[in-house]
Design a protein around this motif. Structure first.
Motif, PDB file in Angstrom:
ATOM      1  N   LEU A   1       0.881  -1.156   0.000  1.00 46.03           N
ATOM      2  CA  LEU A   1       0.000   0.000   0.000  1.00 46.03           C
ATOM      3  C   LEU A   1       0.915   1.201   0.000  1.00 46.03           C
ATOM      4  CD1 LEU A   1      -2.426   1.853   0.686  1.00 46.03           C
ATOM      5  CD2 LEU A   1      -2.135   1.154   3.052  1.00 46.03           C
ATOM      6  N   SER A   2       0.811   2.095  -0.960  1.00 47.31           N
ATOM      7  CA  SER A   2       1.644   3.289  -0.965  1.00 47.31           C
ATOM      8  C   SER A   2       0.776   4.528  -0.958  1.00 47.31           C
ATOM      9  CB  SER A   2       2.580   3.299  -2.176  1.00 47.31           C
ATOM     10  OG  SER A   2       1.943   3.817  -3.310  1.00 47.31           O
ATOM     11  N   ILE A   3       1.277   5.517  -0.259  1.00 51.91           N
ATOM     12  CA  ILE A   3       0.577   6.801  -0.194  1.00 51.91           C
ATOM     13  C   ILE A   3       1.514   7.862  -0.731  1.00 51.91           C
ATOM     14  CG2 ILE A   3      -0.597   8.476   1.275  1.00 51.91           C
ATOM     15  CD1 ILE A   3      -0.996   6.200   3.284  1.00 51.91           C
ATOM     16  N   SER A   4       1.080   8.564  -1.750  1.00 48.47           N
ATOM     17  CA  SER A   4       1.948   9.547  -2.400  1.00 48.47           C
ATOM     18  C   SER A   4       1.679  10.945  -1.853  1.00 48.47           C
ATOM     19  CB  SER A   4       1.703   9.544  -3.907  1.00 48.47           C
ATOM     20  OG  SER A   4       0.497  10.232  -4.192  1.00 48.47           O
ATOM     21  N   PRO A   5       2.580  11.855  -2.116  1.00 47.75           N
ATOM     22  CA  PRO A   5       2.335  13.245  -1.712  1.00 47.75           C
ATOM     23  C   PRO A   5       1.098  13.839  -2.375  1.00 47.75           C
ATOM     24  CG  PRO A   5       4.666  12.914  -2.173  1.00 47.75           C
ATOM     25  CD  PRO A   5       3.956  11.671  -2.630  1.00 47.75           C
ATOM     26  N   THR A   6       0.640  13.225  -3.449  1.00 47.47           N
ATOM     27  CA  THR A   6      -0.568  13.708  -4.127  1.00 47.47           C
ATOM     28  C   THR A   6      -1.825  13.016  -3.615  1.00 47.47           C
ATOM     29  OG1 THR A   6      -0.270  12.078  -5.885  1.00 47.47           O
ATOM     30  CG2 THR A   6       0.702  14.257  -6.228  1.00 47.47           C
ATOM     31  N   ASN A   7      -1.674  12.255  -2.532  1.00 42.28           N
ATOM     32  CA  ASN A   7      -2.807  11.568  -1.901  1.00 42.28           C
ATOM     33  C   ASN A   7      -3.270  10.337  -2.662  1.00 42.28           C
ATOM     34  OD1 ASN A   7      -3.137  12.772   0.528  1.00 42.28           O
ATOM     35  ND2 ASN A   7      -5.033  13.847   0.016  1.00 42.28           N
ATOM     36  N   HIS A   8      -2.523   9.879  -3.644  1.00 44.33           N
ATOM     37  CA  HIS A   8      -2.905   8.673  -4.351  1.00 44.33           C
ATOM     38  C   HIS A   8      -2.478   7.431  -3.571  1.00 44.33           C
ATOM     39  CE1 HIS A   8      -3.288  11.432  -7.850  1.00 44.33           C
ATOM     40  NE2 HIS A   8      -4.291  10.619  -8.117  1.00 44.33           N
ATOM     41  N   VAL A   9      -3.340   6.439  -3.586  1.00 45.23           N
ATOM     42  CA  VAL A   9      -3.064   5.166  -2.925  1.00 45.23           C
ATOM     43  C   VAL A   9      -2.971   4.102  -4.006  1.00 45.23           C
ATOM     44  CG1 VAL A   9      -3.909   3.456  -1.285  1.00 45.23           C
ATOM     45  CG2 VAL A   9      -4.308   5.892  -0.876  1.00 45.23           C
ATOM     46  N   VAL A  10      -1.888   3.328  -3.979  1.00 42.07           N
ATOM     47  CA  VAL A  10      -1.687   2.296  -4.996  1.00 42.07           C
ATOM     48  C   VAL A  10      -1.542   0.940  -4.316  1.00 42.07           C
ATOM     49  CG1 VAL A  10      -0.272   1.510  -6.933  1.00 42.07           C
ATOM     50  CG2 VAL A  10      -0.515   3.964  -6.470  1.00 42.07           C
ATOM     51  N   ILE A  11      -2.249  -0.044  -4.836  1.00 39.18           N
ATOM     52  CA  ILE A  11      -2.101  -1.408  -4.336  1.00 39.18           C
ATOM     53  C   ILE A  11      -1.980  -2.352  -5.525  1.00 39.18           C
ATOM     54  CG2 ILE A  11      -4.588  -1.766  -4.176  1.00 39.18           C
ATOM     55  CD1 ILE A  11      -4.057  -3.666  -1.845  1.00 39.18           C
ATOM     56  N   TYR A  12      -1.031  -3.262  -5.445  1.00 43.33           N
ATOM     57  CA  TYR A  12      -0.911  -4.282  -6.472  1.00 43.33           C
ATOM     58  C   TYR A  12      -1.845  -5.425  -6.114  1.00 43.33           C
ATOM     59  CZ  TYR A  12       2.746  -2.786  -9.627  1.00 43.33           C
ATOM     60  OH  TYR A  12       3.455  -2.140 -10.607  1.00 43.33           O
ATOM     61  N   SER A  13      -2.686  -5.788  -7.040  1.00 39.36           N
ATOM     62  CA  SER A  13      -3.617  -6.889  -6.807  1.00 39.36           C
ATOM     63  C   SER A  13      -2.864  -8.206  -6.929  1.00 39.36           C
ATOM     64  CB  SER A  13      -4.748  -6.845  -7.833  1.00 39.36           C
ATOM     65  OG  SER A  13      -5.685  -7.856  -7.582  1.00 39.36           O
ATOM     66  N   PRO A  14      -2.845  -9.029  -5.899  1.00 39.73           N
ATOM     67  CA  PRO A  14      -1.987 -10.211  -5.901  1.00 39.73           C
ATOM     68  C   PRO A  14      -2.557 -11.417  -6.622  1.00 39.73           C
ATOM     69  CG  PRO A  14      -3.055  -9.994  -3.802  1.00 39.73           C
ATOM     70  CD  PRO A  14      -3.455  -8.799  -4.590  1.00 39.73           C
ATOM     71  N   ASN A  15      -3.882 -11.487  -6.775  1.00 42.71           N
ATOM     72  CA  ASN A  15      -4.487 -12.685  -7.361  1.00 42.71           C
ATOM     73  C   ASN A  15      -4.790 -12.503  -8.839  1.00 42.71           C
ATOM     74  OD1 ASN A  15      -5.259 -12.652  -4.356  1.00 42.71           O
ATOM     75  ND2 ASN A  15      -5.587 -14.750  -4.984  1.00 42.71           N
ATOM     76  N   PRO A  16      -4.675 -13.564  -9.617  1.00 39.36           N
ATOM     77  CA  PRO A  16      -5.088 -13.482 -11.027  1.00 39.36           C
ATOM     78  C   PRO A  16      -6.555 -13.050 -11.123  1.00 39.36           C
ATOM     79  CG  PRO A  16      -3.883 -15.521 -10.612  1.00 39.36           C
ATOM     80  CD  PRO A  16      -4.161 -14.916  -9.275  1.00 39.36           C
ATOM     81  N   GLU A  17      -6.828 -12.118 -11.991  1.00 36.45           N
ATOM     82  CA  GLU A  17      -8.189 -11.605 -12.181  1.00 36.45           C
ATOM     83  C   GLU A  17      -8.820 -12.255 -13.397  1.00 36.45           C
ATOM     84  OE1 GLU A  17     -11.573 -10.295 -12.082  1.00 36.45           O
ATOM     85  OE2 GLU A  17     -10.424  -9.104 -10.639  1.00 36.45           O
ATOM     86  N   LEU A  18      -9.914 -13.005 -13.166  1.00 35.61           N
ATOM     87  CA  LEU A  18     -10.584 -13.673 -14.286  1.00 35.61           C
ATOM     88  C   LEU A  18     -12.048 -13.303 -14.386  1.00 35.61           C
ATOM     89  CD1 LEU A  18     -12.310 -16.061 -12.772  1.00 35.61           C
ATOM     90  CD2 LEU A  18     -10.194 -17.334 -12.934  1.00 35.61           C
ATOM     91  N   GLY A  19     -12.415 -12.200 -13.732  1.00 29.64           N
ATOM     92  CA  GLY A  19     -13.803 -11.768 -13.785  1.00 29.64           C
ATOM     93  C   GLY A  19     -14.496 -11.852 -12.450  1.00 29.64           C
ATOM     94  N   GLN A  20     -13.790 -12.329 -11.417  1.00 27.31           N
ATOM     95  CA  GLN A  20     -14.393 -12.430 -10.089  1.00 27.31           C
ATOM     96  C   GLN A  20     -14.363 -11.102  -9.345  1.00 27.31           C
ATOM     97  OE1 GLN A  20     -11.297 -12.908 -10.762  1.00 27.31           O
ATOM     98  NE2 GLN A  20     -10.084 -13.768  -9.102  1.00 27.31           N
ATOM     99  N   ASN A  21     -13.795 -10.074  -9.991  1.00 28.67           N
ATOM    100  CA  ASN A  21     -13.807  -8.691  -9.487  1.00 28.67           C
ATOM    101  C   ASN A  21     -12.861  -8.465  -8.319  1.00 28.67           C
ATOM    102  OD1 ASN A  21     -15.052  -6.264 -10.345  1.00 28.67           O
ATOM    103  ND2 ASN A  21     -16.171  -6.150  -8.420  1.00 28.67           N
ATOM    104  N   ILE A  22     -11.908  -9.371  -8.139  1.00 30.76           N
ATOM    105  CA  ILE A  22     -10.977  -9.251  -7.014  1.00 30.76           C
ATOM    106  C   ILE A  22     -10.073  -8.041  -7.168  1.00 30.76           C
ATOM    107  CG2 ILE A  22      -8.931 -10.563  -7.776  1.00 30.76           C
ATOM    108  CD1 ILE A  22     -10.914 -11.250  -4.583  1.00 30.76           C
ATOM    109  N   LYS A  23      -9.811  -7.649  -8.389  1.00 32.19           N
ATOM    110  CA  LYS A  23      -8.934  -6.511  -8.646  1.00 32.19           C
ATOM    111  C   LYS A  23      -9.590  -5.195  -8.233  1.00 32.19           C
ATOM    112  CE  LYS A  23      -5.840  -4.900 -12.358  1.00 32.19           C
ATOM    113  NZ  LYS A  23      -5.526  -5.053 -13.796  1.00 32.19           N
ATOM    114  N   THR A  24     -10.894  -5.217  -8.061  1.00 33.83           N
ATOM    115  CA  THR A  24     -11.626  -4.046  -7.585  1.00 33.83           C
ATOM    116  C   THR A  24     -11.916  -4.144  -6.092  1.00 33.83           C
ATOM    117  OG1 THR A  24     -12.675  -3.790  -9.750  1.00 33.83           O
ATOM    118  CG2 THR A  24     -13.713  -2.652  -7.894  1.00 33.83           C
TER     119      THR A  24
END
Length: 718
Positions: free
Chosen positions: A56-79
């Motif tokens: 989880l990263s927090i930037s000076p611009t207030n953006h939060v970034v997370i790498y989705s660890p599981n393969p996404e095949l439509g189960q919406n885990i990336k969201t």
């Protein structure tokens, strides 16, 4: 009541501000379903970021970034994964960014998409990651403002003290210098702002605008394309004449390996043309070249001989059936099925002197990596795997056969290779849902009570054909469940909701037959059995009785069960992947013909992260269950699939989809599985509705092949 979690310092790693400033918190996904990746708040400092399990990263611009660890095949885990982090962090969702992680097994135990297990595994750690970052930001604000921590609150990416606001971006660098707290408070679920709201899929824009997301989109300068002609099941390559194929413009070579014939060239279109010109002769490996009639015979042999293993036995089954006043018997059978994802199998492999680069859609990237390492004789650590979004999987991409083919060819050609399967390859290439046959028996005494229950399953490469601890086990005094398997050269694999995808239909249809024989309402029969299991359990109970009763009662209420005029209703309920789904299908007579009109579904999957995604998962699972039960059929003649494309392998069509009404139980428990549980009960609900309106029992799938089904319109309900 607020929950608190104690963090392990090994689970959380932080670094001081990088060139652009910012707080980065890594959290261990080892107990979740995840990989490690490097994540930073903006692309300019991406290369300078330090790799962790996940970030989880927090930037000076207030953006939060997370790498989705599981393969996404439509189960919406990336969201849904970043929604959870953002919730506990208390940030503006519009400032959240998510990216797909690569495979890295050094820091993660499990990076898999399958079994509807990602959310149950990851829920608490995702919350803890967000809550820990929030706590550190508040501590930084308290220090700067010289105020007690208890006087601060957070709101939408800001720490608030009275009229003062400090953005997370302003505090990120200071927070990075603070110790990671060992105990963090989690939000009360009643205070959720993001979880439980409808959030669109984070990949929607890319999908709608045709941006590269999938394995078929992978492109590399100077890569070769490959397509393969594979032998029928039970046969091996004898000889091949490739002269005509080699003359097709765009074809560079034709290779043979492991009984496969591979056509290599500049693109898939010339390869598809060239494959048709191959003259290939095969010969049997030995034994019978299997056909559907042969499989039917094997089923009967296994069931009649009592072969296999007893998976569960309660009470004295033999005496119960010997003393029974009546015995109800039925058999149910299902065919092989193709997974048929929208995106056929494909993978990119670049085998170098001492390493391998893999890119593509896989549900089990570690399996792909290990397979590549074995083929090339190198350590798995020297194989990198970049994951694309999967254009469907349903269990097919749990295997690594298509990855192995790409690696074999790249190794032989000493060049990067993109392997592509055609639709025909995908349907005829194996790894099917196993074909299975079930035999049920129920014993009734002279008081019209259910005193005995027997289930025997026979499957082709199915492993255990039962789920012996599922309902009605535990509710019947005398019960025996047996499973037998026939080993075949036809390859099978997990298919969405493995085994239960058909078993649920058979069990729920048979329970309706038992209810009719007893003169009982189907819903009341199940509720009565559940009451019995709670009051006088027989053996171990592996399902939650109250959760199952909850979905049954709710769907009966929502569908106005048994109280509608001119409507025939069919009921079904099932527990799988930790969740419970009850359904009522409705059929009506319209213009003199019976049609499927509507299906109600009530799901208990715990807290619903994203109502939009959850609704889509339930509807998609129901359509899968309904369409395959009604239409899909894969038969064999001498080891070759008779159906080769969608002109003969029948799927449900848009006009054949009835109205669907979905509901969810709001019980506040931690999330359970959702990608698969809605599929198993659908076939039973539809079959029981068909019987009510037409008098025709559906005991074999697909329903469309059953004699007399022409009395029921499987077309448009309109």
């Amino acid at each position: 009541m607020d929950k608190a979690l104690k963090s392990n310092r090994r689970d959380f790693l932080k670094i001081a501000a990088t060139a652009g400033g910012g707080l980065l918190i890594g959290f261990n996904w080892s107990a979740c379903d995840s990989p490690k990746m490097k994540v930073v708040s903006n692309e300019e400092i991406f290369d300078k970021a330090i790799n962790y399990n996940s970030f989880l990263s927090i930037s000076p611009t207030n953006h939060v970034v997370i790498y989705s660890p599981n393969p996404e095949l439509g189960q919406n885990i990336k969201t849904s994964f970043p929604m959870i982090v953002a919730e506990e962090l208390d940030v503006d969702w519009s400032n959240v960014r998510v990216k797909q992680a690569f495979l890295d097994t050094e820091k993660y135990d499990r990076q898999v998409t399958g079994g509807s297990g990602a959310m149950p595994h990851s829920w608490q750690r995702l919350r803890q990651a967000g809550a820990t970052a929030r706590q550190m930001l508040m501590e930084a604000a308290a220090k700067r403002l010289e105020v007690p921590l208890s006087s601060l609150t957070t709101d939408n990416g800001n720490v608030v003290h009275g009229s003062k606001k400090l953005s997370y971006g302003e505090l990120a660098t200071e927070a990075a210098s603070l110790p990671v707290p060992e105990n963090v408070a989690l939000k009360d679920i009643n205070d959720f702002k993001i979880i439980g709201t409808a959030v669109k899929n984070v990949d929607n824009d890319a999908m709608f605008t045709g941006q590269p997301l999938y394995g078929l989109d992978v492109y590399r300068e100077n890569m070769l394309h490959a397509m393969i002609q594979r032998p029928p099941f039970g046969m091996k390559l004898k000889q091949v004449d490739a002269e005509a194929a080699k003359k097709v413009k765009g074809v560079k070579d034709v290779l043979t390996f492991k009984d496969n014939v591979a056509v290599i060239g500049e693109g898939t279109w010339p390869l598809m043309k060239a494959r048709k010109l191959l003259k290939i002769a095969y010969e049997p490996i030995g034994g019978t070249l299997e056909s559907t009639a042969f499989h039917d015979k094997k089923f009967d042999e296994l069931l009649n001989s009592g072969a296999g293993e007893v998976k569960r036995k309660d009470g004295d089954v033999k005496t119960a059936f010997k003393s029974a006043s009546r015995i109800i018997k039925s058999e149910y059978q299902c065919p092989f099925l193709s997974h048929s994802p929208m995106e056929p199998m494909n993978f990119f492999a670049n085998v170098k002197e001492d390493s391998v680069e893999l890119i593509g859609p896989s549900q089990t990237p570690d399996r792909a990596r290990n397979a590549a390492a074995k083929i090339c004789g190198i350590d798995p650590e020297k194989v990198s795997v970049a994951l694309t979004r999967l254009g469907g999987g349903f269990g097919r991409r749990l295997r690594a056969d298509f990855v192995e083919e790409a690696v074999e060819l790249s190794k032989m050609l000493k060049a990067p290779v993109k392997l592509t399967w055609s639709r025909e390859d995908d349907i005829t290439g194996g790894a099917y849902r196993p074909a299975v046959k079930y035999r049920f028996e129920a014993a009734l005494n002279d008081k019209n009570e259910l005193i005995g229950y027997k289930l025997s399953g026979a499957g082709i490469n199915a492993g255990n054909t039962t789920r012996e601890n599922n309902f009605p086990a535990g509710a019947i005094e005398n019960l025996e469940i047996r499973s037998a398997e026939y080993k075949s050269p036809i390859t099978t694999n997990a298919w969405r909701a493995p085994i239960t995808n058909f078993l649920a239909f058979a069990e729920q249809s048979f329970l309706d037959e038992v209810a009719e024989a007893m003169g009982k309402d189907p819903v009341e029969l199940r509720l009565g059995l559940l009451d019995k299991a709670k009051e006088r359990p027989v053996g171990e109970i592996h399902y939650d009785i109250d959760r199952m009763k909850g979905v049954i009662k709710t769907v009966a209420e929502k569908s106005n069960w048994g109280k509608k005029e001119g409507v025939s209703q069919g009921f079904s309920v099932y527990f799988s992947h930790r969740s419970y789904v009850a359904q009522v299908a409705e059929a009506k007579i319209k213009d003199g013909q019976a049609v499927l009109d509507k299906i109600y579904a009530v799901t208990d999957c715990g807290i619903v992260i994203n109502p939009t995604g959850a609704d889509q998962q339930v509807r998609g699972g129901m359509l899968d269950g309904m369409g395959h039960a009604m239409f899909a059929n894969l038969t064999f003649t001498d080891g070759v699939a008779d159906q080769k494309n969608f002109d003969s392998y029948r799927l449900i069509r848009m006009k054949e989809i009835p109205e669907i009404e979905t509901h969810f139980i709001d019980n506040g428990i931690d999330p359970t599985g959702l990608g698969e549980p809605a599929l198993p009960p659908t076939g039973g609900a539809v079959a029981n509705a068909i019987y009510k309106v037409s008098g025709q029992r559906m005991r074999n799938q697909p329903f469309i092949n059953q004699e007399g089904i022409n009395n029921f319109n499987l077309g448009s309900p309109a």
